[in-house]
Design a protein around this motif. Structure first.
Motif, mmCIF file in Angstrom:
data_model
loop_
_atom_site.group_PDB
_atom_site.id
_atom_site.type_symbol
_atom_site.label_atom_id
_atom_site.label_comp_id
_atom_site.label_asym_id
_atom_site.label_seq_id
_atom_site.Cartn_x
_atom_site.Cartn_y
_atom_site.Cartn_z
ATOM 1 N N GLU A 26 0.829 -1.211 0.000
ATOM 2 C CA GLU A 26 0.000 0.000 0.000
ATOM 3 C C GLU A 26 0.862 1.259 0.000
ATOM 4 O O GLU A 26 0.528 2.257 -0.656
ATOM 5 N N ILE A 27 1.955 1.214 0.724
ATOM 6 C CA ILE A 27 2.852 2.382 0.778
ATOM 7 C C ILE A 27 3.349 2.747 -0.613
ATOM 8 O O ILE A 27 3.375 3.927 -1.003
ATOM 9 N N PHE A 28 3.718 1.744 -1.407
ATOM 10 C CA PHE A 28 4.317 2.024 -2.711
ATOM 11 C C PHE A 28 3.288 2.345 -3.796
ATOM 12 O O PHE A 28 3.651 2.589 -4.944
ATOM 13 N N LYS A 29 2.015 2.389 -3.449
ATOM 14 C CA LYS A 29 0.995 2.864 -4.387
ATOM 15 C C LYS A 29 0.984 4.386 -4.474
ATOM 16 O O LYS A 29 0.381 4.965 -5.380
ATOM 17 N N HIS A 30 1.628 5.042 -3.508
ATOM 18 C CA HIS A 30 1.627 6.510 -3.473
ATOM 19 C C HIS A 30 2.641 7.083 -4.459
ATOM 20 O O HIS A 30 3.720 6.517 -4.666
ATOM 21 N N ASP A 31 2.310 8.190 -5.058
ATOM 22 C CA ASP A 31 3.178 8.850 -6.037
ATOM 23 C C ASP A 31 4.042 9.883 -5.318
ATOM 24 O O ASP A 31 3.801 11.091 -5.394
ATOM 25 N N ARG A 32 5.039 9.363 -4.618
ATOM 26 C CA ARG A 32 5.988 10.215 -3.903
ATOM 27 C C ARG A 32 7.399 9.747 -4.225
ATOM 28 O O ARG A 32 7.591 8.660 -4.777
ATOM 29 N N PRO A 33 8.425 10.516 -3.874
ATOM 30 C CA PRO A 33 9.799 10.083 -4.147
ATOM 31 C C PRO A 33 10.072 8.692 -3.580
ATOM 32 O O PRO A 33 9.682 8.386 -2.450
ATOM 33 N N VAL A 34 10.745 7.853 -4.371
ATOM 34 C CA VAL A 34 10.961 6.457 -3.983
ATOM 35 C C VAL A 34 11.747 6.349 -2.686
ATOM 36 O O VAL A 34 11.446 5.498 -1.833
ATOM 37 N N LYS A 35 12.740 7.194 -2.493
ATOM 38 C CA LYS A 35 13.534 7.112 -1.264
ATOM 39 C C LYS A 35 12.673 7.387 -0.029
ATOM 40 O O LYS A 35 12.860 6.775 1.021
ATOM 41 N N GLU A 36 11.718 8.277 -0.172
ATOM 42 C CA GLU A 36 10.787 8.563 0.920
ATOM 43 C C GLU A 36 9.908 7.347 1.212
ATOM 44 O O GLU A 36 9.651 7.003 2.374
ATOM 45 N N LEU A 37 9.462 6.683 0.152
ATOM 46 C CA LEU A 37 8.636 5.492 0.311
ATOM 47 C C LEU A 37 9.424 4.351 0.953
ATOM 48 O O LEU A 37 8.882 3.597 1.764
ATOM 49 N N ILE A 38 10.685 4.235 0.597
ATOM 50 C CA ILE A 38 11.532 3.194 1.203
ATOM 51 C C ILE A 38 11.661 3.423 2.699
ATOM 52 O O ILE A 38 11.536 2.487 3.498
ATOM 53 N N ARG A 39 11.892 4.662 3.105
ATOM 54 C CA ARG A 39 12.007 4.964 4.542
ATOM 55 C C ARG A 39 10.698 4.629 5.263
ATOM 56 O O ARG A 39 10.703 4.078 6.371
ATOM 57 N N GLU A 40 9.581 4.969 4.639
ATOM 58 C CA GLU A 40 8.282 4.669 5.242
ATOM 59 C C GLU A 40 8.060 3.155 5.338
ATOM 60 O O GLU A 40 7.533 2.653 6.339
ATOM 61 N N ALA A 41 8.486 2.432 4.306
ATOM 62 C CA ALA A 41 8.342 0.974 4.312
ATOM 63 C C ALA A 41 9.177 0.338 5.418
ATOM 64 O O ALA A 41 8.723 -0.585 6.108
ATOM 65 N N VAL A 42 10.377 0.818 5.612
ATOM 66 C CA VAL A 42 11.248 0.295 6.672
ATOM 67 C C VAL A 42 10.583 0.454 8.034
ATOM 68 O O VAL A 42 10.576 -0.466 8.859
ATOM 69 N N GLU A 43 9.992 1.622 8.280
ATOM 70 C CA GLU A 43 9.327 1.852 9.563
ATOM 71 C C GLU A 43 8.098 0.950 9.724
ATOM 72 O O GLU A 43 7.835 0.450 10.831
ATOM 73 N N ALA A 44 7.371 0.727 8.651
ATOM 74 C CA ALA A 44 6.204 -0.154 8.716
ATOM 75 C C ALA A 44 6.612 -1.582 9.039
ATOM 76 O O ALA A 44 5.959 -2.272 9.837
ATOM 77 N N VAL A 45 7.709 -2.025 8.443
ATOM 78 C CA VAL A 45 8.212 -3.378 8.696
ATOM 79 C C VAL A 45 8.653 -3.518 10.151
ATOM 80 O O VAL A 45 8.351 -4.525 10.815
ATOM 81 N N LYS A 46 9.332 -2.531 10.670
ATOM 82 C CA LYS A 46 9.808 -2.592 12.061
ATOM 83 C C LYS A 46 8.637 -2.730 13.037
ATOM 84 O O LYS A 46 8.735 -3.424 14.050
ATOM 85 N N LYS A 47 7.512 -2.084 12.718
ATOM 86 C CA LYS A 47 6.345 -2.157 13.603
ATOM 87 C C LYS A 47 5.676 -3.529 13.551
ATOM 88 O O LYS A 47 4.992 -3.927 14.507
ATOM 89 N N LYS A 48 5.846 -4.256 12.439
ATOM 90 C CA LYS A 48 5.159 -5.541 12.264
ATOM 91 C C LYS A 48 6.008 -6.744 12.674
ATOM 92 O O LYS A 48 5.511 -7.869 12.666
ATOM 93 N N THR A 49 7.256 -6.524 12.995
ATOM 94 C CA THR A 49 8.143 -7.633 13.350
ATOM 95 C C THR A 49 8.385 -7.664 14.855
ATOM 96 O O THR A 49 8.304 -6.638 15.533
ATOM 97 N N SER A 50 8.679 -8.846 15.365
ATOM 98 C CA SER A 50 8.928 -9.018 16.799
ATOM 99 C C SER A 50 10.069 -10.000 17.013
ATOM 100 O O SER A 50 9.854 -11.127 17.464
ATOM 101 N N PRO A 51 11.289 -9.612 16.637
ATOM 102 C CA PRO A 51 12.421 -10.536 16.745
ATOM 103 C C PRO A 51 12.737 -10.896 18.192
ATOM 104 O O PRO A 51 12.453 -10.125 19.110
ATOM 105 N N ILE A 52 13.318 -12.090 18.354
ATOM 106 C CA ILE A 52 13.697 -12.567 19.689
ATOM 107 C C ILE A 52 15.205 -12.744 19.765
ATOM 108 O O ILE A 52 15.916 -12.703 18.757
ATOM 109 N N THR A 53 15.671 -12.942 20.967
ATOM 110 C CA THR A 53 17.072 -13.292 21.187
ATOM 111 C C THR A 53 17.182 -14.810 21.313
ATOM 112 O O THR A 53 16.429 -15.432 22.067
ATOM 113 N N ASP A 54 18.084 -15.407 20.530
ATOM 114 C CA ASP A 54 18.359 -16.836 20.666
ATOM 115 C C ASP A 54 19.833 -17.075 20.349
ATOM 116 O O ASP A 54 20.615 -16.123 20.295
ATOM 117 N N VAL A 55 20.207 -18.328 20.137
ATOM 118 C CA VAL A 55 21.625 -18.656 19.936
ATOM 119 C C VAL A 55 22.184 -18.063 18.652
ATOM 120 O O VAL A 55 23.402 -17.943 18.503
#
Length: 297
Positions: free
Chosen positions: A241-270
């Motif tokens: 959905e983020i990349f459907k917007h007509d904005r500079p690609v670098k701006e969209l990449i930054r927004e995508a990175v933040e969206a991914v960080k909110k949806k992930t829940s990494p753990i600590t393991d070996v």
């Protein structure tokens, strides 16, 4: 002083070798949770040896011809039988050219010897959060065919995983095929795998990406899916959905990175700490998007 005990033999179970799919489904219907399906066995036999799984029956489907078919239908997509090995996919010219993200993930899964035995269906059924094939299938919009004596149903890959090592397969069902729809013309895909070592290691973080129609924002397709960042492999649907917007690609990449960080829940393991994984998620997402979208830093 502690003592380590290594199990050198498998626990006892009854080995069943059906000659047809119908016979295999009848056995699964009869024994349900007491029976486990063996295709390549590279995960199942290890789990049995370690005591993580204790089936009373093992149903070997390797010799069933209709489950060993790898078929491409132009305009429709790819049909992968549940007994098709990873090495068969790796050797396929069609998979490499048209379903590149899947080919890229498969070639990085385990090592050459294991890929000659392991199957794509088995890698999915194992339901490991670190599955390398699952993110590729997620961005491709693949479906899993689950069959039983009651019939067959298709489940989108994104609805297949329930939790760590758990799926939405019923006790009398087994995977019979995986359907991968034809990607958009001109699409590009890649799989980025971070590991501790260069071979034979589970991913610390795995990222699959697919991009198409990049010149038309409203029709643009950009998808990202991840391994080893949550209890199951995940598709971050907000990215498209983020990349459907007509904005500079670098701006969209930054927004995508933040969206991914909110949806992930990494753990600590070996294999790594949660903080290290989050760094790889951030760095890897930006790197992969820059590669797919042709952005020069």
């Amino acid at each position: 002083m502690s003592t380590l005990i290594f199990r050198t033999t498998l626990p006892r179970f009854e080995y069943l070798k059906p000659r047809s799919l119908g016979e295999a489904l009848e056995l699964k219907a009869k024994y349900r949770d007491d029976a486990m399906v063996l295709a390549g066995g590279t995960d199942l036999l290890v789990d049995i040896r370690m005591g993580a799984k204790k089936p009373k029956y093992v149903i070997d489907i390797k010799g069933i011809e209709e489950l060993s078919e790898l078929r491409y239908v132009e305009g429709k997509g790819l049909e992968i039988g549940s007994a098709v090995t990873l090495s068969e996919l790796e050797r396929s010219k069609i998979v490499k050219e048209k379903f590149h993200v899947l080919w890229d993930a498969v070639r990085q899964l385990a090592d050459f010897t294991l890929r000659t035995r392991a199957t794509l269906a088995g890698n999915l059924a194992n339901a490991s959060p670190a599955s390398d094939s699952a993110p590729a299938l997620l961005v491709l919009g693949a479906e899993v065919e689950l069959s039983s004596t009651r019939g067959a149903r298709r489940l989108p890959t994104k609805k297949f995983f329930k939790w760590v090592k758990q799926t939405y397969m019923e006790p009398d069902e087994m995977i019979t095929k995986i359907f991968v729809p034809e990607p958009p013309i001109g699409s590009k895909g890649m799989y980025l795998k971070f590991t501790r070592i260069t071979v034979e290691d589970l991913s610390v973080v795995g990222i699959a990406g697919l991009a198409a129609n990049l010149e038309e924002p409203k029709k643009r397709i950009v998808r990202l899916a991840y391994a080893s960042v949550a209890p199951t492999p995940i598709l971050v649907e907000e990215v498209e959905e983020i990349f459907k917007h007509d904005r500079p690609v670098k701006e969209l990449i930054r927004e995508a990175v933040e969206a991914v960080k909110k949806k992930t829940s990494p753990i600590t393991d070996v294999r790594g700490t949660a903080e290290y994984r989050m760094y790889l998620i951030e760095f890897g997402t930006a790197y992969l998007l820059n590669r797919l979208l042709g952005v020069m830093e």
